[in-house]
Design an enzyme around this catalytic site. Structure first.
Site, PDB file in Angstrom:
ATOM      1  N   HIS A 168       4.029  -7.108 -10.746  1.00 42.04           N
ATOM      2  CA  HIS A 168       3.911  -5.611 -10.821  1.00 42.04           C
ATOM      3  C   HIS A 168       4.764  -5.164 -11.774  1.00 42.04           C
ATOM      4  O   HIS A 168       6.100  -5.106 -11.285  1.00 42.04           O
ATOM      5  CB  HIS A 168       4.099  -5.012  -9.340  1.00 42.04           C
ATOM      6  CG  HIS A 168       2.826  -5.754  -8.612  1.00 42.04           C
ATOM      7  ND1 HIS A 168       2.842  -5.662  -7.242  1.00 42.04           N
ATOM      8  CD2 HIS A 168       1.587  -5.906  -9.041  1.00 42.04           C
ATOM      9  CE1 HIS A 168       1.921  -6.321  -6.730  1.00 42.04           C
ATOM     10  NE2 HIS A 168       1.040  -6.376  -7.709  1.00 42.04           N
ATOM     11  N   GLU A 171       7.908  -2.621 -11.030  1.00 44.08           N
ATOM     12  CA  GLU A 171       8.986  -2.751 -10.010  1.00 44.08           C
ATOM     13  C   GLU A 171      10.279  -3.571 -10.879  1.00 44.08           C
ATOM     14  O   GLU A 171      10.479  -4.753 -10.747  1.00 44.08           O
ATOM     15  CB  GLU A 171       8.231  -3.792  -9.086  1.00 44.08           C
ATOM     16  CG  GLU A 171       7.025  -2.830  -8.095  1.00 44.08           C
ATOM     17  CD  GLU A 171       6.269  -3.852  -7.354  1.00 44.08           C
ATOM     18  OE1 GLU A 171       5.056  -3.191  -6.918  1.00 44.08           O
ATOM     19  OE2 GLU A 171       6.602  -4.866  -7.170  1.00 44.08           O
ATOM     20  N   HIS A 261       9.568  -8.522  -5.580  1.00 45.57           N
ATOM     21  CA  HIS A 261       8.908  -7.150  -5.917  1.00 45.57           C
ATOM     22  C   HIS A 261       9.770  -5.928  -5.661  1.00 45.57           C
ATOM     23  O   HIS A 261      10.827  -6.086  -5.006  1.00 45.57           O
ATOM     24  CB  HIS A 261       7.653  -7.058  -5.044  1.00 45.57           C
ATOM     25  CG  HIS A 261       6.708  -7.726  -5.388  1.00 45.57           C
ATOM     26  ND1 HIS A 261       5.466  -7.324  -6.005  1.00 45.57           N
ATOM     27  CD2 HIS A 261       6.523  -9.277  -5.402  1.00 45.57           C
ATOM     28  CE1 HIS A 261       4.475  -8.278  -6.427  1.00 45.57           C
ATOM     29  NE2 HIS A 261       5.182  -9.651  -6.066  1.00 45.57           N
ATOM     30  N   GLU A 337      10.606  -7.522  -1.182  1.00 42.93           N
ATOM     31  CA  GLU A 337      10.468  -6.293  -1.636  1.00 42.93           C
ATOM     32  C   GLU A 337      11.987  -5.585  -1.497  1.00 42.93           C
ATOM     33  O   GLU A 337      12.759  -5.757  -0.518  1.00 42.93           O
ATOM     34  CB  GLU A 337       9.676  -5.624  -0.505  1.00 42.93           C
ATOM     35  CG  GLU A 337       8.247  -6.293  -0.567  1.00 42.93           C
ATOM     36  CD  GLU A 337       7.159  -5.759  -1.581  1.00 42.93           C
ATOM     37  OE1 GLU A 337       7.859  -4.723  -2.559  1.00 42.93           O
ATOM     38  OE2 GLU A 337       6.196  -6.485  -1.943  1.00 42.93           O
TER      39      GLU A 337
HETATM   40 ZN    ZN Z   1       4.752  -5.303  -5.898  1.00 46.60          ZN
END
Ligand code: ZN
Length: 373
Positions: A168, A171, A261, A337
């Protein structure tokens, strides 16, 4: 004098709806061939002392509307040090608006969702790391727009460790984490690095989605595809970025993996695992839990209370990399994350979550991996 706003550069994204004096009404461009939008990155040309009011509008339709309350916009005057601006979110104004008020201290202010990690900086990182002792550079393949998918390999051990980030592209903290990981692993004086390199073979892909990164996307590649829903069946037409990495993984096997992420809404650092895979083994799950507990003990920036709901047994989504690698190779794999907001447990009103903290977290992750391997 009216301020100026520009975003036609590497990882830029903003649409100017209107400008009047020192007030700007803005919106975010959608990812190409997609409805996702959340990433922004632009510069404001102004005069020192200007009372800037910047409104980013239409955010109720953004990918993660829960990301805006308690979030503060990132800014820089030198593009190296990033700090937070005075920001409020008004869900009722102009389709949901982030409103920034700031007295300009420089003639150009750089503004972004998080400290950007441009493709130019990516190439600086690859060029530097590829020259370090013991590092092998491999180009695994190409993105849809022909950019290289870069991989750095190091270590002489048998345990195959894959670290990869920025599926992504918005990010960007994920590539700051990668910079920290590479700095630690190439530091010949670091005892954890020496120990890890004796035990493991590392395969490091700092940027899985160069096209989305350069285009200023939040979540997708050139074709509007979310790469972290392609791992069961990547194709040259939709997701060559995933296909070339998965093919390289098929060659080496995968024992440990981390997919890095950022999370828009949750103000904490956490893991997502692979609980729902069909072939789940108790030993595999225990290694993941042990690593998670050891990391929480190693750094107060990591915690286990806040996070995603675990999948029910057998209900894992195998299109995601973490679950696919756990199922396909029996790997201990995890999604890391980091927050776009601040870390709830250790808030920093000046910087919030930052590139510096992302890099330190990478150091903690690697030291912890060394301890438990
Ligand atoms: Zn992500």
């Amino acid at each position: 004098m009216t301020i100026s706003i520009d975003a036609a550069f590497d990882s830029g994204n903003i649409v100017v709806e209107s400008l009047a004096g020192t007030t700007a009404r803005l919106s975010i461009r959608k990812d190409r061939e997609s409805d996702f939008f959340q990433w922004f990155h632009f510069r404001v040309g102004c005069a020192v002392g200007d009372a800037l009011e910047l409104s980013i509008t239409g955010l109720a339709n953004s990918a993660y509307p829960d990301g805006w309350p308690d979030y503060a916009v990132c800014a820089s005057t030198d593009r190296e040090h990033w700090f937070r601006l005075d920001t409020r979110y008004d869900a009722d104004a102009d389709g949901g608006s982030l409103i920034v008020q700031h007295t300009a201290e420089s003639p150009i202010l750089w503004v972004a969702y998080f400290a950007p990690y441009s493709m130019e900086r990516h190439h600086d990182l690859i060029a530097w790391a590829a020259e370090c002792d013991g590092v092998t550079y491999r180009r695994l393949g190409h993105s849809l727009e022909g950019q290289p998918i870069d991989c750095l390999e190091m270590g002489s051990g048998d345990t195959q460790v894959w670290l990869y980030a920025r599926q992504h592209p918005g990010e960007s903290m994920a590539e700051w984490w990668m910079e920290g990981a590479l700095e630690k692993l190439t530091d010949l004086a670091d005892p954890h690095a020496r120990s890890l390199l004796a035990k493991c073979r590392f395969h490091i892909v700092p940027n899985m989605n160069p096209d989305g990164s350069r285009r200023g996307h939040l979540r997708t590649n050139y074709a509007g595809v979310n790469l972290n829903r392609e791992w069961h069946e990547p194709t040259p037409e939709r997701s060559p970025e995933v296909l070339c990495v998965r093919n390289a993984m098929d060659e080496t096997g995968v024992d440990w993996a981390m997919d890095v992420h950022g999370d828009e809404a949750i103000p904490a650092v956490f893991f997502a695992g692979f609980e729902g895979i069909p072939s789940l083994k108790a030993e595999q799950q225990q290694k993941y839990k042990d690593f998670q507990a050891a990391l929480a003990a190693a750094t107060p920036d990591f915690q286990v209370d806040l996070g995603y709901v675990e999948s029910a047994p057998g209900k894992a989504n195998l299109s995601m990399s973490t679950t696919q690698l756990a199922e396909r190779y029996g790997a201990v794999s995890m999604t890391l994350e980091m927050p776009f907001k601040d870390n709830r447990d250790l808030p920093d009103p000046v910087q919030g979550w930052s590139p510096e903290r992302s890099k330190l977290l990478a150091h903690a992750c690697l030291s912890t991996l060394d301890q438990i391997l």
